[in-house]
Structure formats: C-alpha cells, structure tokens
Design a protein around this motif. Structure first.
Motif, PDB file in Angstrom:
ATOM      1  N   GLU A 424       0.811  -1.221   0.000  1.00 47.14           N
ATOM      2  CA  GLU A 424       0.000   0.000   0.000  1.00 47.14           C
ATOM      3  C   GLU A 424       0.839   1.264   0.000  1.00 47.14           C
ATOM      4  OE1 GLU A 424      -2.676  -0.259   3.269  1.00 47.14           O
ATOM      5  OE2 GLU A 424      -3.789  -1.944   2.441  1.00 47.14           O
ATOM      6  N   VAL A 425       2.092   1.173   0.415  1.00 49.90           N
ATOM      7  CA  VAL A 425       3.000   2.315   0.432  1.00 49.90           C
ATOM      8  C   VAL A 425       4.335   1.845  -0.117  1.00 49.90           C
ATOM      9  CG1 VAL A 425       4.206   4.015   1.846  1.00 49.90           C
ATOM     10  CG2 VAL A 425       1.856   3.394   2.395  1.00 49.90           C
ATOM     11  N   VAL A 426       4.949   2.639  -0.994  1.00 52.27           N
ATOM     12  CA  VAL A 426       6.238   2.317  -1.597  1.00 52.27           C
ATOM     13  C   VAL A 426       7.287   3.260  -1.013  1.00 52.27           C
ATOM     14  CG1 VAL A 426       7.568   2.322  -3.734  1.00 52.27           C
ATOM     15  CG2 VAL A 426       5.222   1.439  -3.721  1.00 52.27           C
ATOM     16  N   ILE A 427       8.383   2.699  -0.509  1.00 50.70           N
ATOM     17  CA  ILE A 427       9.499   3.487   0.015  1.00 50.70           C
ATOM     18  C   ILE A 427      10.739   3.135  -0.793  1.00 50.70           C
ATOM     19  CG2 ILE A 427      11.020   3.841   1.989  1.00 50.70           C
ATOM     20  CD1 ILE A 427       8.714   3.475   3.841  1.00 50.70           C
ATOM     21  N   LEU A 428      11.396   4.151  -1.336  1.00 44.71           N
ATOM     22  CA  LEU A 428      12.586   3.957  -2.158  1.00 44.71           C
ATOM     23  C   LEU A 428      13.732   4.795  -1.612  1.00 44.71           C
ATOM     24  CD1 LEU A 428      10.946   4.433  -5.692  1.00 44.71           C
ATOM     25  CD2 LEU A 428      11.351   2.260  -4.558  1.00 44.71           C
ATOM     26  N   TYR A 429      14.895   4.181  -1.449  1.00 47.56           N
ATOM     27  CA  TYR A 429      16.122   4.946  -1.211  1.00 47.56           C
ATOM     28  C   TYR A 429      16.993   4.775  -2.451  1.00 47.56           C
ATOM     29  CZ  TYR A 429      20.637   6.526   0.302  1.00 47.56           C
ATOM     30  OH  TYR A 429      21.826   7.217   0.371  1.00 47.56           O
ATOM     31  N   LEU A 430      17.238   5.865  -3.159  1.00 47.32           N
ATOM     32  CA  LEU A 430      17.962   5.834  -4.423  1.00 47.32           C
ATOM     33  C   LEU A 430      19.225   6.666  -4.316  1.00 47.32           C
ATOM     34  CD1 LEU A 430      14.921   6.508  -6.800  1.00 47.32           C
ATOM     35  CD2 LEU A 430      15.808   4.285  -6.053  1.00 47.32           C
ATOM     36  N   GLU A 431      20.301   6.162  -4.890  1.00 50.95           N
ATOM     37  CA  GLU A 431      21.545   6.928  -4.965  1.00 50.95           C
ATOM     38  C   GLU A 431      21.831   7.374  -6.387  1.00 50.95           C
ATOM     39  OE1 GLU A 431      24.204   4.135  -3.206  1.00 50.95           O
ATOM     40  OE2 GLU A 431      23.967   4.987  -1.197  1.00 50.95           O
ATOM     41  N   SER A 432      21.185   6.760  -7.342  1.00 51.53           N
ATOM     42  CA  SER A 432      21.299   7.168  -8.736  1.00 51.53           C
ATOM     43  C   SER A 432      20.009   6.763  -9.440  1.00 51.53           C
ATOM     44  CB  SER A 432      22.507   6.506  -9.422  1.00 51.53           C
ATOM     45  OG  SER A 432      22.368   5.094  -9.414  1.00 51.53           O
ATOM     46  N   ILE A 433      19.674   7.514 -10.473  1.00 51.32           N
ATOM     47  CA  ILE A 433      18.493   7.204 -11.282  1.00 51.32           C
ATOM     48  C   ILE A 433      18.976   7.064 -12.718  1.00 51.32           C
ATOM     49  CG2 ILE A 433      16.187   7.930 -11.989  1.00 51.32           C
ATOM     50  CD1 ILE A 433      16.023   9.626  -9.495  1.00 51.32           C
ATOM     51  N   GLY A 434      19.096   5.824 -13.169  1.00 54.02           N
ATOM     52  CA  GLY A 434      19.659   5.605 -14.496  1.00 54.02           C
ATOM     53  C   GLY A 434      18.777   6.109 -15.615  1.00 54.02           C
ATOM     54  N   ASN A 435      17.459   6.092 -15.416  1.00 50.80           N
ATOM     55  CA  ASN A 435      16.516   6.510 -16.450  1.00 50.80           C
ATOM     56  C   ASN A 435      15.456   7.398 -15.797  1.00 50.80           C
ATOM     57  OD1 ASN A 435      14.677   6.829 -18.531  1.00 50.80           O
ATOM     58  ND2 ASN A 435      14.767   4.695 -19.187  1.00 50.80           N
ATOM     59  N   PRO A 436      15.778   8.679 -15.514  1.00 47.98           N
ATOM     60  CA  PRO A 436      14.810   9.545 -14.834  1.00 47.98           C
ATOM     61  C   PRO A 436      13.500   9.692 -15.580  1.00 47.98           C
ATOM     62  CG  PRO A 436      16.992  10.550 -14.849  1.00 47.98           C
ATOM     63  CD  PRO A 436      17.059   9.362 -15.763  1.00 47.98           C
ATOM     64  N   ARG A 437      13.529   9.648 -16.915  1.00 45.83           N
ATOM     65  CA  ARG A 437      12.300   9.808 -17.679  1.00 45.83           C
ATOM     66  C   ARG A 437      11.334   8.654 -17.406  1.00 45.83           C
ATOM     67  NH1 ARG A 437      12.230  11.114 -24.051  1.00 45.83           N
ATOM     68  NH2 ARG A 437      14.180  12.012 -23.410  1.00 45.83           N
ATOM     69  N   LYS A 438      11.853   7.440 -17.442  1.00 42.06           N
ATOM     70  CA  LYS A 438      11.005   6.286 -17.149  1.00 42.06           C
ATOM     71  C   LYS A 438      10.603   6.277 -15.678  1.00 42.06           C
ATOM     72  CE  LYS A 438      10.677   1.258 -17.543  1.00 42.06           C
ATOM     73  NZ  LYS A 438      11.298   0.013 -18.028  1.00 42.06           N
ATOM     74  N   PHE A 439      11.524   6.653 -14.796  1.00 38.52           N
ATOM     75  CA  PHE A 439      11.180   6.688 -13.376  1.00 38.52           C
ATOM     76  C   PHE A 439      10.017   7.633 -13.119  1.00 38.52           C
ATOM     77  CE2 PHE A 439      11.532   8.825  -9.276  1.00 38.52           C
ATOM     78  CZ  PHE A 439      11.437   7.752  -8.412  1.00 38.52           C
ATOM     79  N   ALA A 440      10.055   8.823 -13.720  1.00 34.55           N
ATOM     80  CA  ALA A 440       8.969   9.782 -13.521  1.00 34.55           C
ATOM     81  C   ALA A 440       7.653   9.231 -14.052  1.00 34.55           C
ATOM     82  CB  ALA A 440       9.306  11.110 -14.204  1.00 34.55           C
ATOM     83  N   ARG A 441       7.710   8.538 -15.188  1.00 37.45           N
ATOM     84  CA  ARG A 441       6.480   7.973 -15.751  1.00 37.45           C
ATOM     85  C   ARG A 441       5.895   6.887 -14.851  1.00 37.45           C
ATOM     86  NH1 ARG A 441       6.115   3.484 -19.051  1.00 37.45           N
ATOM     87  NH2 ARG A 441       8.314   3.554 -19.664  1.00 37.45           N
ATOM     88  N   LEU A 442       6.756   5.986 -14.386  1.00 40.36           N
ATOM     89  CA  LEU A 442       6.268   4.901 -13.539  1.00 40.36           C
ATOM     90  C   LEU A 442       5.843   5.409 -12.166  1.00 40.36           C
ATOM     91  CD1 LEU A 442       8.830   2.053 -14.329  1.00 40.36           C
ATOM     92  CD2 LEU A 442       6.690   2.622 -15.479  1.00 40.36           C
ATOM     93  N   ALA A 443       6.610   6.354 -11.624  1.00 45.47           N
ATOM     94  CA  ALA A 443       6.261   6.875 -10.306  1.00 45.47           C
ATOM     95  C   ALA A 443       4.928   7.613 -10.350  1.00 45.47           C
ATOM     96  CB  ALA A 443       7.367   7.807  -9.808  1.00 45.47           C
ATOM     97  N   ARG A 444       4.677   8.351 -11.412  1.00 50.66           N
ATOM     98  CA  ARG A 444       3.407   9.070 -11.529  1.00 50.66           C
ATOM     99  C   ARG A 444       2.235   8.093 -11.592  1.00 50.66           C
ATOM    100  NH1 ARG A 444       2.370  14.322 -13.534  1.00 50.66           N
ATOM    101  NH2 ARG A 444       0.179  14.638 -13.998  1.00 50.66           N
TER     102      ARG A 444
END
Length: 1023
Positions: A424-444
């Motif tokens: 029900e809740v997603v928690i992410l600790y990230l040190e790098s984002i290899g594909n910010p465009r895809k990350f933004a799409r999936l996170a949205r």
C-alpha cells in the motif's frame, strides 16, 4: 534508393526485453554470420508454423533462402532475431514494397511487407509482440510509414499480434488470405498497449524473484559462518515455504544433507533433479561467471548475487559487471546485484528472507527498495524498532536491496508494486536514477493509486556511487525534485523522514485538507506542534490544552470531539507522562497502554481522519499504538474488535468488495468479521512443495485509462483522498518523539492527498488554431539539412536569430525585433526605423542581460541622447566590436522573467520558468515541469517560485498578465513536444506587463533526435 554501404550494422537496434512470462530475450539485427543459427532455428519449428509462414509445406530452407534471410541492407530489407542463450527463438523481417506490392525501386516508397516466425516452444511468451514494437521503430527510422502483412485465417495467434498492437488498421480478405495494413505512427492506443505489456512483463519478472518455488544457495560454506551459510540460515529461519538446496563444489562426495540445517547438499546445480527458480550466489567474483553459466544451463529464472568486486572496485570491476549482465541476460535471467544485500517477501505463502538481515521483518504493507545495503539495514532496523512483529504498524510486504543494480532497479519494483495488493506504500532509497524519464512515468502512475516516498542520496556530488554503472545525468537535483513532485512522489531528505512518512501513510487515511487539530496535556509541546504546522504551511487550529492530570478517558473524549468537528482534517495528539495525584493504577496495565487504548477507541469512531501522536518519555505508548489492537473484553468500549486481528468489525473488509479504508463519502456499516484466516495471524500450513505458479502472476489492479495511464482516482475528491486499505488504519496510530517529525510526515500526506485530488481532474494540453506544426517541421528539416553538416558527433547547434524568430512565430511566439548597431550612425537609423523611445543593449556574452553593469540603457528618447549614450557605452565598456550593441524598441514596463525548455538525454524534455536576474541565477528560484505540460501544471508552475508574489501585486504593485505568461509556456511546451529536433528554447527576458507580454530575446537549438528514447519500444537499460 539508399544503399547498404551507407548503413553499417546498426548497434542501436540491439535491445534486451522482458517477455510476458518474466524471462528475457535479446533482440538484434540478423547478420550473415547467423546462417547456422537460422538453419538450426528453422529445424526446431513445427511443420504447422512453417506452413503458416510460407502458405505451403516448407520443410527446410534452401541455401538461397538462408542467404536472403541473413543478408540485409538495413534500410529496404531488415531482419531482426530474438535470441536466448545465443540461439534464435523468433525472427521478423520487412521488405520495402511499392503500391503494387512489388519490391520498391523508388526511395519515396514508404510501405513494407512484414513477416514473423516464432519457435513453437516460445509461442505465447509475447515474443512476436516485442519484435513488432522493435521492427516498427526500425521501419519508422528508415522512412517506412506503413506495414502490410498477409496471414492465413487459421493463424489466429499472429492475427491477434497485429490487431492487439493498437495501430490504425485496415483488414481485407482475398484469395483465402487475410491482408492487414496498418500505419506505424504511434497512437494513444498503441502506446497504452506497449506500456501495459511492459508493466505486466516487468512485474512478472520481479514476482518470479520474490516468490520462487525453490531456492539454491550457491557458495554455502561447509562450516557455520560465511555469507552463503548465513543466507541459508536466514531463509530457513524465516519459514520459507519452498524447496531449499545448498550448493558448493567443495562439498565431500558423500555429503548429501547439510546439518544442522537438514537441507539437500549438492556439489553442482546440475545434480538437483527439480527446477530451481532463484539462485543466491555467494562466491568470490572470479567464480561468479561459472555459477551463472550453471544457472543458465539449468533453467534458473533469476539470480541474486551477493558477491562484491564489481563496479564498486574500479574500471576492471565495471567491465566485469557488464560482462556478468550480458551473461545473465543471454540465458533469459533477471539479476539482482551484484554486491546486493538481498531480498525479502513476507507473504504467508512465501516467507522468504534471502538476505543478510538476521531477523525476518513483520508482515505488513510497505514495499521497500534500497540501492545501499547499509541504508537497507538502517531502514529495516528503524521499522522494526517502530513496530516489531506481524501486524505491527511498520510491517513490510517485500524488500529488495539491489546493490550495484546492474539489472533489477527501482523502476522494476515500481512496476511490480503498482498492482501488488499486498503493498500500500512504496518506500525507495535511491543513490542514482539511471533513467529519470522512465522513473517519472512509472512513479506518476504508481502514485495515482498508492503513495511513493523517495529519499535520494548523492544529491550534490554530481556523480553516482562507484558501483552504479549509469550514465551521467546533467539534471540538477532541484530539477529532479521538481519532477518528482510533479509525478506525485513524496520527496524526503533523510532515512528518518522515510520511516516517519512511510509509517503515517501506511497506517492512516489521507487527510482531506490542511486543517490540523492539536490537543494534549502539555501546552509547550502543543505550541511546538502548532509552530511546526505553520512552518510546513499547514493550517493549525488553536491547540486544545488538557490538564496535566488528564486521564486516558479525558484524552479519548477530547480526541473524539475534535475528530467529529468540521473544522479539522487531521489531529495531532501530544502527550507527556501523567502528573497529579493518582494511585498509579491504569486499566490497560500501564499509563501508556491505557492511553493507547483510549486513543484507539476515539480514532476508531472517526476512521476517515488521520491521527498522529507526539510523546515525550512515553515509549510504552508508542509501542502499544504500533502493535495490533489486542483482544478486548466485552466490557471494554472496543469489545467489538476481532480477537484475531484487533479489527473492529464495523470496519472489516467486505469479502465481496475491494479491501480499503472507508472514506468520508462512505460511512462504515457494521458487518460480521470475514471468516478468512487473519492477515497477520497464524497462517495455514503451506503445501510441501509449492511452486511459483501458486502465486498469481498479475494481481488485479486498477484498470488502465486511455493512453496507457492508470485509471485516475475517483472524481469525488474525498474518495480520491483515501488510499486502498486492508485493515482499519486508526487501530494502528504512528507515534513520534518530536513534534517536528510528526508534523513533517503529516504535511507530506496533506500535499500528496492534494496531488491525488488534482490528478482526479487532470489538466489539458490546449490546442491553438494559429500553430503551424507542419510548416515548422519543414523549417526544422531545412535548417537541419543546412546546418547539421557544420556540427559533428550529433551535437546540437544554435539556429541563426532570424530563423529562430521565424520558427517561434510558427507557434504564435512573437519576438520584438532587434537591430544591430555597430556604429552610432547605424544605431540612429535603427532607432528611426523602430521608433523612439528605444533601448541600447550590448550582446557580448559577459554583459548580456546585465543592466547592473551598464550594458543596458533604457528609455532613450531621441537621436542626441542615443549618440551620447552610445559614446558612454563604448568609452566605459569597450569597443563596438567587443560589445556588439543592438537597438530595440521599448516595451511596456513589467516583471522580467525567463522561459526555457531543454531536452536532457535522461530526464527528457523539461520546461523551466523563473524571474530574470538574481532570483533565478543567484538563488536558483526556478520551477520545472515535464513536457508536455498541461494548463493546470503551468498555472501551478508560475505560482510555485518563491518570487511569485511579484507577479500578483506584491506590496501594492499592479498584477501582471499571468494568463499571457501561461499561454507562452504552453506554446513553448507544444513546440518542443511536437518537434523532438528542438532541443533547446531560451526566451530571455520576457517582460510580463499588466496587459500582455513582450519577448525581447530568443534562442533555439536543434539536433537530430536520438535513435532510442523512453518513447520508443520497450527495452531494458544497458549501462
């Protein structure tokens, strides 16, 4: 016709893809060296499939066939193959044809015939669908706009591949053959189909890792201790429900069972007679390739590599890591690691702890991903301290710590958690984002149905940790933060804030607004909470201060009254130890336990409003609130609680309806508790040998909306504010040792709830009648042809000023003319042409837009003043050759702003806005939005900068025309979105006056669009 010498082997067409069943395959162009592979592949295809391909019995390929199918010019004739283990499992090819269906002779012919062949053993895995996406992208790159395919009516599988793709199609039937023709231009439906397939495939690949039917630990030590033996012990201690094998080539020949664990012991993976779904590899780095090879040959579905000595060890280790990834993918396996900490799945039918964490976390509804093992340990320990045990407030559903994340990343876990009913809740600790465009799409997409909380390390160094072999991202952290906010991501700064926000979101409903009630038995603590609310831009109500001797019943009455009131959307309860004359007896056994029972009872009466507790020196209060509600006696006001779960039957889930927390729009109706086993109680015994198939591969989730986006939250704002729940949230109340921490977590929930309500009614990208998209495209193509020869390596280049102004005018963006003034006489003639008053400005880079240095002189009323000003400018600042002066007519006074758009290779197209000069350049007061931006997003973007009051009448000044400013931002967004060749637009300054605006300076940069982007066919990243 284009000839093959002009087109060498196109390496950028190579791609790794995830198939429908979660396995992987490699797609690449077919070369002459593939002749033997093609023959071997064809021999393994059934006669029926051959008949469907060639419309006649075709038992073998002739030498001529083999030559034709392996020799291509990569323009008019292209063949792609899907491979696993280096062998073909499917092929696709196209041949350019003319309108009569004959081989094309004219380079203007834009149609091609396409044909597929899939090995029978791999049919049903989605191979043909993936190949269609890639061959269509290749065709578009080579100027082909339409595919034609002839299929036998009985070949229903291939007809379905074409019809399900989402392209605009025409179907005819003639001479016993179905002819399909379809345009290759991506449509809203085709993008939705592609994104949906991507999500299901990548989610399935993660599910196979998290819910394996059998696990082999390769590198299990012969004696207790060591990484391999420790992980094996952790798997067994967690109660894993599948089969476990210990593997070590150094085991004695007569050792068949490892004691005291009592698990089968083998020297090699091939000695295991049954399938192995997950291999945990804990051997030195130089032994990992052999272990991965054994896994691939045994048909292992995924590998978890704990071994270090890869990219974190330097350039040699980086190359070793890349070779490892290529090896794993060649066998169709997903890979977690290397240098990983492990994975955990608390589901009752799995109970897997394949990690170095010595303690199995309690089961719950938090999905947790980290790239750092150390942070993974900190998060697991922090959650355990806040709510240990099954059913506690801090329970997790699944955990992955990916280490160097050569393959599986946070994006893959977002795909899995999006429709995972246990998370029900997603928690992410990230040190790098290899594909910010895809990350933004999936996170949205994920944030539209459940909260996503992110903390990002390495924010200011500009580089990723050594182990992360990702491309350098030039996007500043402020831009990344803004894009996360636009995507609905809750961005926090520390691990402590991750835990604080995650606990509140996992246990409480979302607040309907920013009004916060405060009550407690300490005025000082209540005032700290009040001040913290103001700092977070919440709207706190005057605190209600109880007596220091207030009893639990007093707290219960006050909380119930506050929650029942219409003036607050959430409540913060502050508590200090009881002070007063009392015999020390509390019905709950201790002061904290008694107070927790009272607060729960009050919160349970109003389940639609969140409650958070701030306490000082009352650890027993926090522990009791974090645990499931205990069974209550019939005399207790909460005696209706279910003795197994602590849940009030009035809020128990209806077995026939989706499990969720009741919202303000739905009053919970009493009903008997469901007969199922309790979520966190004693689970029924698992089957002796469960398999991965025992868990559903695609849990039911929100239906997709048009365009591939998830169905938005309900239009009713209050219903939209309530995330899905499995249990009555108020029975577990988060407690914090500091008011600031509680308020900050609650503020993040308020902002996220507001985003959810706005996402229920998304904005739109306006259409403007005066936009000349086709003409702009022709201008861009002409400019690229004229100017690209001057630029090598595909870099961008600036467009000459006159051409830039003409291109912007195609999109209704008018710039004020600027005339060069290399000498006083020319300046006078320019001013006469434009009309006085005018401005005299330098365009030298070091003085551009620097009125503070004297490089801009305004309101020049006549010729004499212009000549005098010109002389002063050149005397003080340099020669005309250095200054490059220009003359421009004056425009109405207003607020100077700057509008920019740029395309970053990783983040995509970004629209930026700020006030010109010090606010944006010195203070970084700039707002960013992803392109294409909607009218709602642009309006919020304008108001989001700190200097925004200057636009809306600050200190009695006249407000400026923000409507015209919003339209300008939308037009720039449309230009960049319509034409990917436009990689940069810079409008500075844009003077926004009370009526309209004036663009005084403009620049445009062009470049050939990249061959592959996140908008292209799905592919796994390769770093």
């Amino acid at each position: 016709m284009q000839k093959s010498p002009d087109h060498a082997y196109p390496t950028h067409w190579e791609a790794d893809v995830v198939l429908r069943d979660g396995g992987t395959a490699r797609i690449r162009p077919i070369t002459p060296d593939d002749a033997e592979r093609l023959v071997s592949f064809y021999e393994q295809v059934s006669d029926e499939s051959k008949y469907y391909r060639f419309f006649a019995p075709y038992p073998r390929l002739s030498d001529r066939d083999v030559h034709r199918f392996t020799h291509h010019d990569y323009v008019d004739r292209v063949g792609l193959a899907a491979t696993v283990g280096g062998e073909f499992i499917a092929t696709v090819r196209y041949d350019r044809i003319n309108d009569q269906g004959l081989p094309a002779k004219d380079p203007e012919d834009d149609q091609a015939e396409v044909a597929f062949l899939v090995q029978d053993a791999h049919q049903g895995r989605g191979v043909a669908s993936a190949l269609l996406e890639h061959i269509a992208a290749v065709a578009r790159e080579r100027g082909i706009r339409r595919f034609a395919a002839e299929v036998l009516p009985a070949n229903s599988k291939m007809i379905k591949v074409f019809t399900d793709a989402g392209y605009t199609q025409q179907r005819t039937f003639e001479d016993g053959v179905v002819r399909l023709e379809f345009d290759l231009e991506p449509t809203e439906q085709s993008m939705a189909v592609m994104r949906g397939r991507e999500q299901r495939a990548e989610a399935r690949s993660v599910q196979r890792l998290l819910a394996p039917g059998s696990v082999a630990v390769i590198g299990t030590g012969r004696t207790p201790g060591g990484i391999g033996r420790t992980v094996l012990r952790n798997i067994l201690d967690a109660g894993y429900t599948g089969r476990v094998h210990a593997v070590n080539h150094a085991f004695p020949d007569d050792l068949h069972r490892l004691d005291p664990e009592g698990v089968p012991a083998v020297r090699a993976l091939r000695e295991i007679p049954d399938p192995v779904d997950l291999a945990v590899i804990a051997v030195p780095a130089d032994g990992v390739p052999a272990a991965v090879r054994d896994c691939g040959e045994h048909g292992v579905q995924g590998v978890l590599i704990l071994s270090s000595g890869y990219a974190e060890a330097g350039p040699e280790g980086r190359e070793r890591q890349r070779a490892l990834l290529r090896q794993a993918r060649s066998y169709g396996m997903r890979l977690i690691g290397p240098n990983a900490f492990g994975l955990i799945n608390t589901a009752g039918d799995v109970r897997l702890n394949a990690s170095l964490a010595p303690r199995m976390p309690g089961a719950g509804h938090i999905g947790l991903f980290t790239q750092s093992g150390a942070i993974g340990i900190a998060l697991l320990s922090g959650l355990h301290a806040r709510g240990p045990g099954h059913g506690g407030i801090a329970g997790i559903s699944s955990f992955v710590s990916a280490g160097n994340r050569a393959d599986v990343s946070g994006n893959d876990l977002l795909q899995y958690w999006y429709d995972d009913p246990d998370t029900e809740v997603v928690i992410l600790y990230l040190e790098s984002i290899g594909n910010p465009r895809k990350f933004a799409r999936l996170a949205r997409r994920t944030a539209a149905v459940k909260p996503v909380v992110v903390a990002k390390g390495a924010r200011h160094t500009g580089t990723a940790p050594l182990g992360h072999a990702v491309p350098t991202v030039r996007v500043p952290d402020s831009t990344v933060a803004a894009l996360m906010r636009q995507a609905g991501v809750i961005r926090v700064d520390t691990v402590t804030e991750l835990v604080d926000a995650g606990l509140l979101l996992a246990s409480q409903p979302l607040p309907a607004g920013p009004r916060i009630g405060i009550l407690g038995n300490s005025e000082s603590l209540a005032l700290l909470a009040y001040d913290a609310c103001l700092t977070e831009r919440l709207r706190p109500v005057r605190p209600r201060v109880l007596a220091s001797a207030a009893t639990p019943d007093d707290f219960r009455a006050a909380l119930a009254e506050t929650l029942a009131g219409e003036g607050c959307d959430a409540v913060i309860v502050t508590a200090i130890p009881w002070v007063g004359e009392h015999d020390g007896f509390f019905p709950g056994g201790s002061e904290g336990a008694a107070l927790a029972t009272a607060l729960r009872a009050a919160a349970a009466e109003h389940p639609h409003k969140p409650v958070a507790v701030v306490h000082l020196a009352m650890d027993d209060l926090a522990e009791t609130l974090a645990a499931p509600a205990p069974p209550a006696s019939s005399a207790d006001p909460a005696s209706s609680a279910d003795p197994a779960t602590g849940a009030d039957p009035a809020m128990a889930a209806d077995p026939a309806a989706p499990d969720r927390q009741p919202t303000r729009a739905e009053a919970p109706a009493p009903r008997p508790a469901p007969p199922e086993a309790p979520l966190f109680g004693a689970a029924p015994p698992p089957p002796p040998h469960r398999t991965a198939a025992a868990r559903p591969s695609a849990p039911p989730g929100p239906p997709p909306a048009p365009g591939g986006a998830p169905a938005p939250p309900p239009a009713d704002a209050e219903a939209a504010a309530g995330p899905l729940r499995r249990r009555p949230a108020p029975l577990r109340i988060p407690a914090y040792p500091a008011a600031e921490r509680a308020v900050r977590a609650l503020a993040e929930a308020v902002r996220y709830a507001a985003w959810r309500r706005e996402a229920a009614e998304p904005g739109r990208v306006p259409e403007y009648d005066d936009i000349q998209e086709a003409a702009a495209g022709a201008d861009i193509e002409r400019l690229l042809g004229r100017l690209s020869a001057e630029t090598s390596d595909g870099r961008s280049f600036p467009v000459p000023a006159e051409d830039a102004e003409a291109l912007l005018a195609r999109y209704g963006i008018r710039t004020h003319p600027v005339l060069p003034a290399p000498d006083p006489d020319t300046a006078v003639r320019a001013a006469a042409r434009l009309g006085y008053p005018v401005a005299l400005k330098t365009t030298a880079p070091h003085l551009r837009h620097r009125a503070d240095l004297g490089g801009v002189r305004l309101d020049i009323a006549g010729e004499a003043e212009l000549r005098r000003t010109y002389a002063e400018l050149t005397d003080f600042l340099g020669s005309p050759e250095e200054l490059r002066p220009v003359v421009q007519s004056m425009v109405p006074r207003g607020v100077d702003t700057v509008v920019r758009a740029a395309i970053d290779p990783a983040a995509g197209a970004v629209l930026s806005f700020g006030l010109a000069g010090a606010p944006s350049q010195l203070l970084g007061d700039v707002a960013h939005r992803l392109i294409p931006a909607t009218d709602r997003e642009v309006a919020e973007q304008i108001r989001s900068i700190r200097a925004a009051p200057l636009l809306f009448g600050w200190r009695g000044s006249q407000p400026v025309d923000t409507g015209a400013l919003a339209e300008l931002l939308l037009r720039v967004s449309r230009l960049v979105d319509d034409h990917p060749e436009v990689v940069g637009v810079d409008l500075e300054p844009v003077v926004v006056s009370p009526h309209g605006l004036s663009v005084l300076g403009a620049g445009v940069r062009l470049a050939r669009p990249p061959a592959t982007t996140d908008l292209g066919p799905r592919r796994l990243p390769a770093y």
